[in-house]
Design a protein around this motif. Structure first.
Motif, PDB file in Angstrom:
ATOM      1  N   ALA A  97     -66.279  31.459 -26.206  1.00  0.00           N
ATOM      2  CA  ALA A  97     -66.765  30.084 -26.041  1.00  0.00           C
ATOM      3  C   ALA A  97     -68.291  30.064 -25.999  1.00  0.00           C
ATOM      4  O   ALA A  97     -68.940  29.225 -26.645  1.00  0.00           O
ATOM      5  CB  ALA A  97     -66.197  29.476 -24.766  1.00  0.00           C
ATOM      6  N   THR A  98     -68.871  30.979 -25.244  1.00  0.00           N
ATOM      7  CA  THR A  98     -70.326  31.045 -25.109  1.00  0.00           C
ATOM      8  C   THR A  98     -70.987  31.330 -26.448  1.00  0.00           C
ATOM      9  O   THR A  98     -71.964  30.675 -26.830  1.00  0.00           O
ATOM     10  CB  THR A  98     -70.719  32.140 -24.093  1.00  0.00           C
ATOM     11  OG1 THR A  98     -70.034  31.904 -22.858  1.00  0.00           O
ATOM     12  CG2 THR A  98     -72.223  32.149 -23.845  1.00  0.00           C
ATOM     13  N   GLU A  99     -70.446  32.305 -27.183  1.00  0.00           N
ATOM     14  CA  GLU A  99     -71.025  32.654 -28.484  1.00  0.00           C
ATOM     15  C   GLU A  99     -70.898  31.502 -29.466  1.00  0.00           C
ATOM     16  O   GLU A  99     -71.829  31.230 -30.236  1.00  0.00           O
ATOM     17  CB  GLU A  99     -70.330  33.909 -29.035  1.00  0.00           C
ATOM     18  CG  GLU A  99     -70.685  35.175 -28.271  1.00  0.00           C
ATOM     19  CD  GLU A  99     -69.959  36.397 -28.797  1.00  0.00           C
ATOM     20  OE1 GLU A  99     -69.018  36.217 -29.624  1.00  0.00           O
ATOM     21  OE2 GLU A  99     -70.309  37.519 -28.397  1.00  0.00           O
ATOM     22  N   ALA A 100     -69.755  30.823 -29.446  1.00  0.00           N
ATOM     23  CA  ALA A 100     -69.536  29.710 -30.377  1.00  0.00           C
ATOM     24  C   ALA A 100     -70.545  28.591 -30.140  1.00  0.00           C
ATOM     25  O   ALA A 100     -71.157  28.071 -31.082  1.00  0.00           O
ATOM     26  CB  ALA A 100     -68.110  29.182 -30.241  1.00  0.00           C
ATOM     27  N   ASP A 157     -73.466  28.812 -28.525  1.00  0.00           N
ATOM     28  CA  ASP A 157     -74.818  29.300 -28.793  1.00  0.00           C
ATOM     29  C   ASP A 157     -75.127  29.307 -30.292  1.00  0.00           C
ATOM     30  O   ASP A 157     -76.226  28.921 -30.714  1.00  0.00           O
ATOM     31  CB  ASP A 157     -75.006  30.709 -28.231  1.00  0.00           C
ATOM     32  CG  ASP A 157     -75.167  30.712 -26.717  1.00  0.00           C
ATOM     33  OD1 ASP A 157     -75.469  29.636 -26.164  1.00  0.00           O
ATOM     34  OD2 ASP A 157     -74.977  31.776 -26.100  1.00  0.00           O
ATOM     35  N   ILE A 158     -74.164  29.739 -31.102  1.00  0.00           N
ATOM     36  CA  ILE A 158     -74.381  29.792 -32.555  1.00  0.00           C
ATOM     37  C   ILE A 158     -74.612  28.392 -33.113  1.00  0.00           C
ATOM     38  O   ILE A 158     -75.512  28.171 -33.926  1.00  0.00           O
ATOM     39  CB  ILE A 158     -73.176  30.461 -33.250  1.00  0.00           C
ATOM     40  CG1 ILE A 158     -73.170  31.960 -32.950  1.00  0.00           C
ATOM     41  CG2 ILE A 158     -73.217  30.229 -34.761  1.00  0.00           C
ATOM     42  CD1 ILE A 158     -71.926  32.681 -33.417  1.00  0.00           C
ATOM     43  N   ILE A 159     -73.813  27.434 -32.668  1.00  0.00           N
ATOM     44  CA  ILE A 159     -73.961  26.056 -33.135  1.00  0.00           C
ATOM     45  C   ILE A 159     -75.314  25.487 -32.726  1.00  0.00           C
ATOM     46  O   ILE A 159     -76.028  24.874 -33.525  1.00  0.00           O
ATOM     47  CB  ILE A 159     -72.819  25.170 -32.592  1.00  0.00           C
ATOM     48  CG1 ILE A 159     -71.504  25.552 -33.260  1.00  0.00           C
ATOM     49  CG2 ILE A 159     -73.114  23.693 -32.814  1.00  0.00           C
ATOM     50  CD1 ILE A 159     -70.299  24.843 -32.692  1.00  0.00           C
ATOM     51  N   GLN A 160     -75.703  25.704 -31.467  1.00  0.00           N
ATOM     52  CA  GLN A 160     -76.969  25.152 -30.972  1.00  0.00           C
ATOM     53  C   GLN A 160     -78.169  25.783 -31.673  1.00  0.00           C
ATOM     54  O   GLN A 160     -79.143  25.092 -31.979  1.00  0.00           O
ATOM     55  CB  GLN A 160     -77.048  25.340 -29.456  1.00  0.00           C
ATOM     56  CG  GLN A 160     -76.017  24.472 -28.733  1.00  0.00           C
ATOM     57  CD  GLN A 160     -76.063  24.584 -27.220  1.00  0.00           C
ATOM     58  OE1 GLN A 160     -75.668  23.663 -26.516  1.00  0.00           O
ATOM     59  NE2 GLN A 160     -76.525  25.701 -26.703  1.00  0.00           N
ATOM     60  N   GLN A 161     -78.085  27.064 -31.956  1.00  0.00           N
ATOM     61  CA  GLN A 161     -79.187  27.736 -32.641  1.00  0.00           C
ATOM     62  C   GLN A 161     -79.233  27.369 -34.123  1.00  0.00           C
ATOM     63  O   GLN A 161     -80.310  27.249 -34.703  1.00  0.00           O
ATOM     64  CB  GLN A 161     -79.050  29.253 -32.479  1.00  0.00           C
ATOM     65  CG  GLN A 161     -79.304  29.724 -31.053  1.00  0.00           C
ATOM     66  CD  GLN A 161     -78.897  31.169 -30.829  1.00  0.00           C
ATOM     67  OE1 GLN A 161     -78.116  31.740 -31.590  1.00  0.00           O
ATOM     68  NE2 GLN A 161     -79.416  31.777 -29.772  1.00  0.00           N
TER      69      GLN A 161
END
Length: 243
Positions: free
Chosen positions: A134-137, A139-143
């Protein structure tokens, strides 16, 4: 074997188009199966039910494309009127399905947006910082989209992890990390250091900015499909003339 230049060109072109389609169908089918197996991981951003629906749709599209590519290759290689007829009507059905899908996507676009907001809101408030996927998903979208939260950075006011850590926003929301995380959850001291647009709106804006390119690709696909149907008719006519 067919006689004449046009039927021979139609045969070769039809085979090349459908062999390429057949290869692509295997990739789509494989991706759909992988998504179905891994749907629980994607559920961190969207509901598992919705991800499952998308996965099974991809499996259906892959299987349909496989059948179309197979029938096209068979019709071209064996110069079979039966397989060419099957191919023609399958392509006609595909165009009808594509048109229907486009209409449905337009009609239900607002519901898709709601699903995106709801899924990301739930992930930020409950799973972010606790579940790696969940955290990686998030973070990837926000970045990737230079955004923060589903609606905006204030979504992190309700994040269990941010409340526990007493941090304003995660680093993936930051333009610069100097003062970005300082403040209470969802209320950074320096909003100038934080991406202010929500990720749902940012992703929709990206799609709208590329709508001309997307439309051009879809038009090209439609043109290739109609061209392939024309070649199938041409080849069928050439086969029947040699009988």
């Amino acid at each position: 074997m067919v006689k004449g230049c046009a039927p021979k060109i139609a045969k070769i072109t039809l085979f090349v188009i459908n062999f390429s389609l057949w290869v692509c169908s295997l990739a789509i089918l494989g991706l759909g199966i992988w998504m179905a197996v891994q749907s629980s991981k994607f559920a961190d951003l969207f509901s598992e039910e919705n991800i499952g629906t998308v996965a099974y749709m991809m499996i259906g599209v892959g299987a349909g494309a496989f059948l179309i590519g197979f029938s096209g290759c068979q019709g071209a290689l064996k110069e079979s009127p039966f397989w060419l007829n099957v191919y023609f009507f399958l392509m006609l059905a595909l165009i009808a399905v594509e048109a229907t899908s486009g209409i449905l996507a337009f009609v239900y676009s607002s519901q898709l947006e709601d699903y995106m907001r709801e899924g990301m809101d739930d992930t930020i408030s409950e799973s972010y910082g606790y579940k790696t996927s969940a955290t990686e998903a998030v973070d990837i979208i926000q970045q990737s989209f230079d955004c923060c939260g589903a609606n905006n950075y204030t979504d992190y006011r309700y994040s269990d992890f941010m409340i526990e850590e007493n941090t304003a926003v995660p680093e993936s929301c930051c333009k610069s990390t100097a003062l970005c995380g300082i403040g209470s959850p969802g209320m950074p001291v320096s909003t100038a250091d934080v991406w202010t647009k929500g990720c749902v709106d940012a992703s929709i804006d990206t799609i709208e900015k590329n709508v001309v390119a997307l439309g051009s690709v879809l038009f090209a696909v439609l043109a290739v499909e109609i061209l392939a149907m024309t070649f199938a008719c041409c080849l069928k006519g050439g086969v029947e003339d040699t009988v």
